[in-house]
Design an enzyme around this catalytic site. Structure first.
Site, PDB file in Angstrom:
ATOM      1  N   ASN A 191     -14.735  -4.749   2.043  1.00 46.74           N
ATOM      2  CA  ASN A 191     -14.025  -6.017   1.904  1.00 46.74           C
ATOM      3  C   ASN A 191     -14.868  -7.189   2.395  1.00 46.74           C
ATOM      4  OD1 ASN A 191     -11.815  -5.064   0.645  1.00 46.74           O
ATOM      5  ND2 ASN A 191     -10.372  -5.390   2.310  1.00 46.74           N
TER       6      ASN A 191
ATOM      7  N   VAL B 105       0.835  -1.206   0.000  1.00 50.54           N
ATOM      8  CA  VAL B 105       0.000   0.000   0.000  1.00 50.54           C
ATOM      9  C   VAL B 105       0.872   1.259   0.000  1.00 50.54           C
ATOM     10  CG1 VAL B 105      -1.709   1.311   1.313  1.00 50.54           C
ATOM     11  CG2 VAL B 105      -1.892  -1.174   1.179  1.00 50.54           C
TER      12      VAL B 105
ATOM     13  N   LEU C 171     -18.280 -13.101  -8.459  1.00 53.60           N
ATOM     14  CA  LEU C 171     -19.224 -14.218  -8.428  1.00 53.60           C
ATOM     15  C   LEU C 171     -18.555 -15.444  -9.037  1.00 53.60           C
ATOM     16  CD1 LEU C 171     -22.700 -12.701  -9.418  1.00 53.60           C
ATOM     17  CD2 LEU C 171     -21.902 -13.425  -7.169  1.00 53.60           C
TER      18      LEU C 171
ATOM     19  N   CYS D  40      -5.585  -9.638   2.513  1.00 52.34           N
ATOM     20  CA  CYS D  40      -6.638  -8.692   2.926  1.00 52.34           C
ATOM     21  C   CYS D  40      -7.913  -9.358   3.410  1.00 52.34           C
ATOM     22  CB  CYS D  40      -6.946  -7.748   1.776  1.00 52.34           C
ATOM     23  SG  CYS D  40      -5.613  -6.605   1.504  1.00 52.34           S
TER      24      CYS D  40
HETATM   25  C1  UDX Z   1      -8.792  -7.107  -2.073  1.00 54.13           C
HETATM   26  C2  UDX Z   1      -9.840  -6.054  -2.488  1.00 54.13           C
HETATM   27  O1  UDX Z   1     -10.358  -6.389  -3.776  1.00 54.13           O
HETATM   28  C3  UDX Z   1      -9.231  -4.667  -2.478  1.00 54.13           C
HETATM   29  O2  UDX Z   1     -10.223  -3.701  -2.779  1.00 54.13           O
HETATM   30  C4  UDX Z   1      -8.655  -4.408  -1.085  1.00 54.13           C
HETATM   31  O3  UDX Z   1      -8.075  -3.142  -0.979  1.00 54.13           O
HETATM   32  C5  UDX Z   1      -7.614  -5.458  -0.736  1.00 54.13           C
HETATM   33  O4  UDX Z   1      -8.240  -6.751  -0.829  1.00 54.13           O
HETATM   34  P1  UDX Z   1      -6.775  -8.423  -3.238  1.00 54.13           P
HETATM   35  O5  UDX Z   1      -6.597  -9.114  -1.931  1.00 54.13           O
HETATM   36  O6  UDX Z   1      -5.594  -7.889  -3.968  1.00 54.13           O
HETATM   37  O7  UDX Z   1      -7.780  -7.162  -3.079  1.00 54.13           O
HETATM   38  O8  UDX Z   1      -7.465  -9.484  -4.203  1.00 54.13           O
HETATM   39  P2  UDX Z   1      -8.849  -9.683  -4.987  1.00 54.13           P
HETATM   40  O9  UDX Z   1      -8.610  -9.518  -6.417  1.00 54.13           O
HETATM   41  O10 UDX Z   1      -9.935  -8.900  -4.390  1.00 54.13           O
HETATM   42  O11 UDX Z   1      -9.098 -11.248  -4.688  1.00 54.13           O
HETATM   43  C6  UDX Z   1      -9.151 -11.778  -3.360  1.00 54.13           C
HETATM   44  C7  UDX Z   1      -9.366 -13.263  -3.352  1.00 54.13           C
HETATM   45  O12 UDX Z   1     -10.701 -13.584  -3.723  1.00 54.13           O
HETATM   46  C8  UDX Z   1      -8.467 -14.064  -4.288  1.00 54.13           C
HETATM   47  O13 UDX Z   1      -8.005 -15.223  -3.620  1.00 54.13           O
HETATM   48  C9  UDX Z   1      -9.379 -14.444  -5.433  1.00 54.13           C
HETATM   49  O14 UDX Z   1      -8.977 -15.627  -6.065  1.00 54.13           O
HETATM   50  C10 UDX Z   1     -10.708 -14.611  -4.715  1.00 54.13           C
HETATM   51  N1  UDX Z   1     -11.883 -14.416  -5.576  1.00 54.13           N
HETATM   52  C11 UDX Z   1     -12.116 -13.193  -6.126  1.00 54.13           C
HETATM   53  C12 UDX Z   1     -12.767 -15.470  -5.818  1.00 54.13           C
HETATM   54  O15 UDX Z   1     -12.569 -16.583  -5.305  1.00 54.13           O
HETATM   55  N2  UDX Z   1     -13.863 -15.250  -6.592  1.00 54.13           N
HETATM   56  C13 UDX Z   1     -14.128 -14.045  -7.146  1.00 54.13           C
HETATM   57  O16 UDX Z   1     -15.163 -13.928  -7.845  1.00 54.13           O
HETATM   58  C14 UDX Z   1     -13.226 -12.987  -6.909  1.00 54.13           C
END
Ligand code: UDX
Length: 448
Positions: free
Chosen positions: A225, A28, A267, A277
């Protein structure tokens, strides 16, 4: 083009006189510092890790983030961006101090805020002129109040200061883009002066700005989140029902997502969310809600569904192969999502653990996170392959745990020939089921 014009305009304006210090050169902090420098401000990034600072001065970044190196290099060379381990000096020279240090989880789920307290103390001790102290790290609601109390407690003079909350919504892998093209900017403030400074800082970004009080801004981050994690667990629960009813989750999600009230993002069913996060933030929101007097049981269930998805994935393989002991299994994809080498709280780690407990022999491959994985899996009985084809050789099953593009382009005919038993367990629903089945694979998806 438009953004460049805006930046040029801004450089001419008074705003560029704001001197910014960003404390913490993690994901960040570094993105925030480099992007503010790109917007024309003079930014000093501080980290207590002297090694990290001296690497940054040699333009060696501590992690990979697309587009970040270019910004750091350009702004460092043009002297808008500097790095130092000297927090006191950096506090004294700044008007705006963004706190972007880690808030790791304690064993009880609460966030460890000791780094924040230390910074607040040092701000108080080095308050040589007005300072705006802005929380950028994800923090529990009411942390702003604590920062303010701490500064007031240790302040030796009556110099004014403000505390504000400006939560980040950056996604790893897209962080630079997310900073420069935000959906919204949230500003939690207590004074007009703080509001004006923060609005000025972000003026050229042309995103809607939500101005509110500090506690509300902190809750916006928790709620955003947690809601995204809830969406993922919801679709994963529906995927379980799809499996039982022999329906197709991809189609269910597609049709649901076309309703603008639902939206198509987040989804995607599979082995659940990971990363630094969501798991941590959900835990912190649960903890703080309870502390405030509310049991957020919905989030407890979101977490339980997420944990269960990984066990369910292994159960599926076990149902098919019957005995997992001594079965050779290839794991393709280790990072918590594609385009990053980050393995913190990755779903792959739990799945590897469950398979090892069953006595399976594992061969792992990931395009980026081999180094991270080797550290985290030190002492575990796993092997690493140099490419996906080497990984699948003589295997009884190949698991896809991260949806890297390179996996979608694999030669599945070759893979089938190399495997002992052509079984695909697709933890991310990333492959074309009809296609791989037409080649003779047995395909196990998540809800399809
Ligand atoms: C997240 C938030 O999106 C961001 O706004 C915040 O500031 C920090 O946390 P990040 O952790 O980088 O960002 O990843 P993100 O792309 O959101 O994915 C998080 C997790 O969810 C991943 O493991 C991803 O594989 C999973 N995911 C995401 C799913 O399983 N299904 C989905 O439809 C979307």
């Amino acid at each position: 083009m438009e953004r460049r014009k805006a930046i040029k305009k801004q450089r001419k304006g008074i705003k560029k006189s704001y001197r910014i210090t960003v404390v913490g050169c993690g994901h960040v902090g570094l993105v925030t510092g480099a992007c503010f420098a790109e917007l024309g401000y003079k930014v000093c990034c501080v980290d207590k890790d002297k090694k990290k600072v001296s690497s940054l001065k040699k333009l060696i970044l501590p992690f990979y983030e697309p587009g970040l190196f270019e910004l750091v290099e350009k702004n460092y060379k043009e002297r808008r961006l500097e790095f130092t381990p000297d927090l006191k000096k950096a506090i004294k020279s700044a008007q705006v101090i963004f706190i972007a240090v880690g808030t790791p989880p304690n064993p009880d789920g609460s966030a460890d805020l000791s780094s924040l307290e230390r910074i607040a103390y040092l701000v108080a001790k080095n308050l040589n002129s007005y300072k705006l102290v802005v929380e950028k790290s994800t923090v529990p609601v009411q942390t702003g109040e604590k920062i303010k109390e701490t500064i007031l407690r240790y302040r030796k003079n009556n110099r004014p200061f403000d505390v504000a909350s400006n939560p980040e919504f950056l996604r790893e892998g897209k962080a630079v883009h997310d900073f420069l093209h935000p959906d919204r900017i949230v500003i939690g403030v207590e004074s007009e002066r703080a509001e004006k400074i923060l609005k000025d800082l972000y003026r050229s970004l042309k995103a809607p700005i939500v101005v509110t009080d500090i506690n509300t801004a902190e809750i916006i981050k928790h709620a955003s989140n947690s809601f995204l994690a809830t969406k993922i667990s919801f679709i994963n629960a529906v995927a379980r029902v799809c499996d039982l009813a022999k329906a197709n989750i991809d189609k269910v999600a597609e049709a649901m997502g076309l309703d603008p009230r639902i939206g198509k993002e987040f989804l995607k069913a599979g082995i659940g969310y990971g990363g630094f996060c969501f798991p941590k933030d959900l835990e912190a929101f649960l903890y703080i809600s309870k502390k405030l007097g509310y049991e957020f049981t919905l989030l407890r269930e979101v977490k339980r569904i997420n944990e269960e998805q990984k066990k369910y994935f292994v159960e599926k393989i076990k149902d098919y192969l019957w005995i997992l002991k001594d079965k050779k299994i290839a794991i393709l994809g280790l990072s918590f999502k594609p385009d990053t080498d980050d393995m913190r709280f990755a779903s792959s780690l739990d799945i590897i653990e469950y398979l090892l407990k069953e006595g399976s022999r594992l061969v792992l491959y990931d395009p980026q996170s081999k180094k991270e994985a080797k550290k985290l899996l030190k002492g575990k009985k796993v092997k690493f392959a140099k490419d996906p084809y080497q990984a699948v050789r003589d295997c009884d099953c190949v698991c896809f745990l991260t949806e890297w593009d390179e996996f979608k382009r694999l030669n599945f005919k070759r893979i089938k020939k190399l495997m002992r038993m052509p079984l695909i367990a697709d933890g991310r629903n990333m492959l074309d089921r009809a296609y791989v089945e037409s080649l003779g694979f047995k395909y196990l998806g998540m809800g399809k």
